[in-house]
Design an enzyme around this catalytic site. Structure first.
Site, mmCIF file in Angstrom:
data_model
loop_
_atom_site.group_PDB
_atom_site.id
_atom_site.type_symbol
_atom_site.label_atom_id
_atom_site.label_comp_id
_atom_site.label_asym_id
_atom_site.label_seq_id
_atom_site.Cartn_x
_atom_site.Cartn_y
_atom_site.Cartn_z
ATOM 1 N N GLY A 262 -5.485 -5.774 3.067
ATOM 2 C CA GLY A 262 -4.797 -4.341 2.885
ATOM 3 C C GLY A 262 -5.162 -3.478 4.039
ATOM 4 N NE ARG A 263 -9.006 -0.401 1.233
ATOM 5 C CZ ARG A 263 -10.199 -0.247 0.628
ATOM 6 N NH1 ARG A 263 -11.109 0.931 0.805
ATOM 7 N NH2 ARG A 263 -10.812 -1.139 -0.042
ATOM 8 C CB CYS B 19 -0.941 0.503 -9.063
ATOM 9 S SG CYS B 19 -1.170 2.133 -8.158
ATOM 10 N N GLY C 115 -11.406 -6.369 -0.399
ATOM 11 C CA GLY C 115 -12.395 -6.452 0.494
ATOM 12 C C GLY C 115 -12.524 -7.439 1.736
ATOM 13 C CE LYS D 70 -2.324 -7.107 -4.439
ATOM 14 N NZ LYS D 70 -3.225 -5.809 -4.939
ATOM 15 C CG MET E 86 -1.949 -1.343 1.144
ATOM 16 S SD MET E 86 -2.885 -1.347 2.516
ATOM 17 C CE MET E 86 -1.700 -2.149 3.724
ATOM 18 C CD GLN F 227 3.196 -4.139 -6.041
ATOM 19 O OE1 GLN F 227 2.876 -2.900 -5.584
ATOM 20 N NE2 GLN F 227 2.408 -5.271 -5.864
ATOM 21 C CG ASN G 14 -5.610 -7.592 -2.401
ATOM 22 O OD1 ASN G 14 -5.406 -6.550 -3.136
ATOM 23 N ND2 ASN G 14 -6.067 -7.105 -1.308
#
Length: 334
Positions: free
Chosen positions: A231-232, A98, A211, A137, A16, A68, A209
């Protein structure tokens, strides 16, 4: 020949931008020994021409850790991968997901879903340049692409390049009309599409990945897939990571020693300050640690306000901890 995904961790914290720097990763590592941690995306040109220690330096405690890379030039990505492997990264990952304007202007990231052959060339060059694992990814597609065709073409190009691990963000990216933030929320999730990819490629590690805000949401996907990536959710409520190791082992989670954790981070922060850093560089990643506990709001206030002062000292972490009722049960999110 041993498959390239053998030993691949089954749980990862997503890369991130502006968040998963070395201080964030060191913090997350105190909560889980088994998760794979990712750097922020680093552009290949920056690795080659920039301040490598600032961009790539990390603490040995962070292992296993993946670098990454962003880029679309096979030769540059190969060189950046060599440099990253020389720094000791366990894995080099190519970003094909991204959607930011900066990435689009450089014709890499999610827009490379349109050029799977080029993705394959990049991955092959990276794989030939290093001995460590190379992974990718991606998204399930971009804009008006058919996710069935787009993801299969991307995955086939990766497999043909010798890649054994594919992490999939289970939404499309809309490159025109949506911001990067909106691209994480608006395009609908399609977990079934990722399941179908795994069914078609049973010998490839396929990780999911998108949600996954809690372990409770994430772990059931391991019945159909090889890995899950948060992630978040991991960033905003890092206490979730305290249950990762037990969840992967199928055992009850051992209680986290929160005081010992904060003391460890205070020691780490002290070393960072001694080399010219600031407490805020570390503490900003810790504000969500006690979400749901009495005193969590005060913890956040202390770290966000007093912690942002230029002269803030590591002892502030322990002072903020005194505001938290560690004995009280965690309240479930509303």
């Amino acid at each position: 020949m041993t498959p390239s995904h053998v030993g691949q961790p089954r749980f990862a914290v997503a890369p991130m931008i502006d968040w998963t720097d070395r201080h964030c990763r060191y913090f997350h590592r105190q909560l889980t020994a088994r998760a794979l941690l990712f750097t922020e995306m680093v552009v290949a040109d920056a690795v080659i021409h920039g301040d490598r220690q600032r961009l790539l330096g990390f603490d040995a405690a962070e292992h296993p850790v993946a670098l990454q890379l962003g880029g679309s030039d096979p030769a540059k990505l190969a060189e950046a991968a060599r440099i990253g492997a020389g720094f000791g990264y366990d894995e080099i990952n190519l970003n094909v997901g991204c959607p930011s304007d900066r990435v689009q202007s450089g014709t890499f990231g999610a827009c490379m879903m349109r050029t799977p052959e080029l993705v394959g060339e990049c991955l092959a060059a990276m794989r030939n340049a290093v001995d460590v694992r190379v992974t990718v990814k991606c998204r399930i597609g971009v804009d008006d692409q058919d996710p069935e065709e787009a993801l299969d073409r991307l995955a086939d190009a990766a497999v043909d390049a010798g890649i054994g691990t594919i992490w999939v963000h289970a939404r499309k990216a809309w490159l025109q009309g949506l911001s990067p933030k909106e691209n994480r929320e608006i395009p609908p999730l399609d977990y079934d599409r990722v399941y179908r990819l795994k069914q078609r490629l049973p010998h490839v590690f396929v990780g999911l990945n998108g949600g996954l805000a809690t372990l409770t949401q994430a772990v059931p996907h391991l019945e159909k897939l090889d890995g899950v990536m948060m992630g978040r959710g991991a960033y905003h409520t890092p206490g979730e990571l305290g249950g990762v190791d037990a969840a992967l082992a199928g055992t009850e989670a051992e209680p986290v020693d929160w005081r010992a954790l904060v003391e460890t981070m205070a020691d780490y922060t002290g070393r960072h300050i001694a080399t010219g850093g600031r407490l805020h560089h570390v503490a900003r990643h810790m504000v969500g640690l006690f979400a749901g506990r009495p005193g969590a709001r005060r913890w956040r206030q202390v770290l966000s306000d007093a912690g942002a002062r230029y002269d803030a000292r590591p002892e502030l972490l322990l002072e903020a901890l005194a505001e938290v009722d560690l004995a009280a049960p965690v309240r479930a999110a509303a």
